[in-house]
Scaffold this motif. Structure first.
Motif, PDB file in Angstrom:
ATOM      1  N   THR A   1       0.853  -0.982  -0.136  1.00 63.95           N
ATOM      2  CA  THR A   1       0.108  -0.042   0.027  1.00 63.95           C
ATOM      3  C   THR A   1       0.783   1.389   0.083  1.00 63.95           C
ATOM      4  OG1 THR A   1      -0.106   0.059   2.329  1.00 63.95           O
ATOM      5  CG2 THR A   1      -1.653  -0.912   1.117  1.00 63.95           C
ATOM      6  N   VAL A   2       0.495   2.279  -0.723  1.00 61.72           N
ATOM      7  CA  VAL A   2       1.017   3.558  -0.586  1.00 61.72           C
ATOM      8  C   VAL A   2       0.399   4.280   0.332  1.00 61.72           C
ATOM      9  CG1 VAL A   2       1.607   5.674  -2.102  1.00 61.72           C
ATOM     10  CG2 VAL A   2       1.666   3.336  -3.142  1.00 61.72           C
TER      11      VAL A   2
ATOM     12  N   THR B   1       1.434   7.577   1.631  1.00 63.28           N
ATOM     13  CA  THR B   1       1.499   8.931   1.039  1.00 63.28           C
ATOM     14  C   THR B   1       1.951   9.390  -0.062  1.00 63.28           C
ATOM     15  OG1 THR B   1       3.840   9.451   1.935  1.00 63.28           O
ATOM     16  CG2 THR B   1       2.062   9.863   3.665  1.00 63.28           C
ATOM     17  N   ARG B   2       1.581  10.759  -0.564  1.00 64.40           N
ATOM     18  CA  ARG B   2       1.847  10.612  -2.079  1.00 64.40           C
ATOM     19  C   ARG B   2       3.535  11.127  -1.914  1.00 64.40           C
ATOM     20  NH1 ARG B   2      -1.934  12.116  -5.637  1.00 64.40           N
ATOM     21  NH2 ARG B   2      -0.383  13.312  -6.833  1.00 64.40           N
ATOM     22  N   SER B   3       3.900  10.713  -3.052  1.00 66.55           N
ATOM     23  CA  SER B   3       5.310  10.825  -3.312  1.00 66.55           C
ATOM     24  C   SER B   3       5.853  12.506  -3.150  1.00 66.55           C
ATOM     25  CB  SER B   3       5.828  10.222  -4.635  1.00 66.55           C
ATOM     26  OG  SER B   3       7.293  10.618  -4.990  1.00 66.55           O
TER      27      SER B   3
ATOM     28  N   GLU C   1       5.432   3.948  -5.884  1.00 67.85           N
ATOM     29  CA  GLU C   1       5.976   5.548  -5.630  1.00 67.85           C
ATOM     30  C   GLU C   1       5.626   6.305  -6.847  1.00 67.85           C
ATOM     31  OE1 GLU C   1       9.404   8.600  -4.731  1.00 67.85           O
ATOM     32  OE2 GLU C   1       9.980   6.512  -4.451  1.00 67.85           O
TER      33      GLU C   1
ATOM     34  N   ALA D   1       1.816   6.902  -7.239  1.00 70.34           N
ATOM     35  CA  ALA D   1       1.364   7.836  -6.150  1.00 70.34           C
ATOM     36  C   ALA D   1       1.743   9.224  -6.433  1.00 70.34           C
ATOM     37  CB  ALA D   1       1.729   7.495  -4.747  1.00 70.34           C
TER      38      ALA D   1
END
Length: 56
Positions: free
Chosen positions: A4-5, A7-9, A45, A48
């Motif tokens: 899972t991602v 936070t935004r990159s 990454e 995202a």
């Protein structure tokens, strides 16, 4: 390993894509287990990251 991602990159999609390309280049086209894990992390990454024309 989490897929899972969370936070935004902070890097742009282009920056992450360049790192993905460099990984493939260094590997000679065949990824080791460790390189596959790095590739998977980078792809998540990239997905995202802000895409061109997208507001950050």
């Amino acid at each position: 390993m989490s897929t899972t991602v969370e936070t935004r990159s902070e890097r742009s999609a282009a920056e992450v894509n360049e790192e993905i390309r460099a990984l493939w280049f260094r590997s000679g086209g065949t990824l080791s287990v460790e390189q596959r894990e790095e590739y998977q992390r980078l792809v998540l990454e990239w997905a995202a990251a802000p895409q061109p024309g997208e507001a950050a």
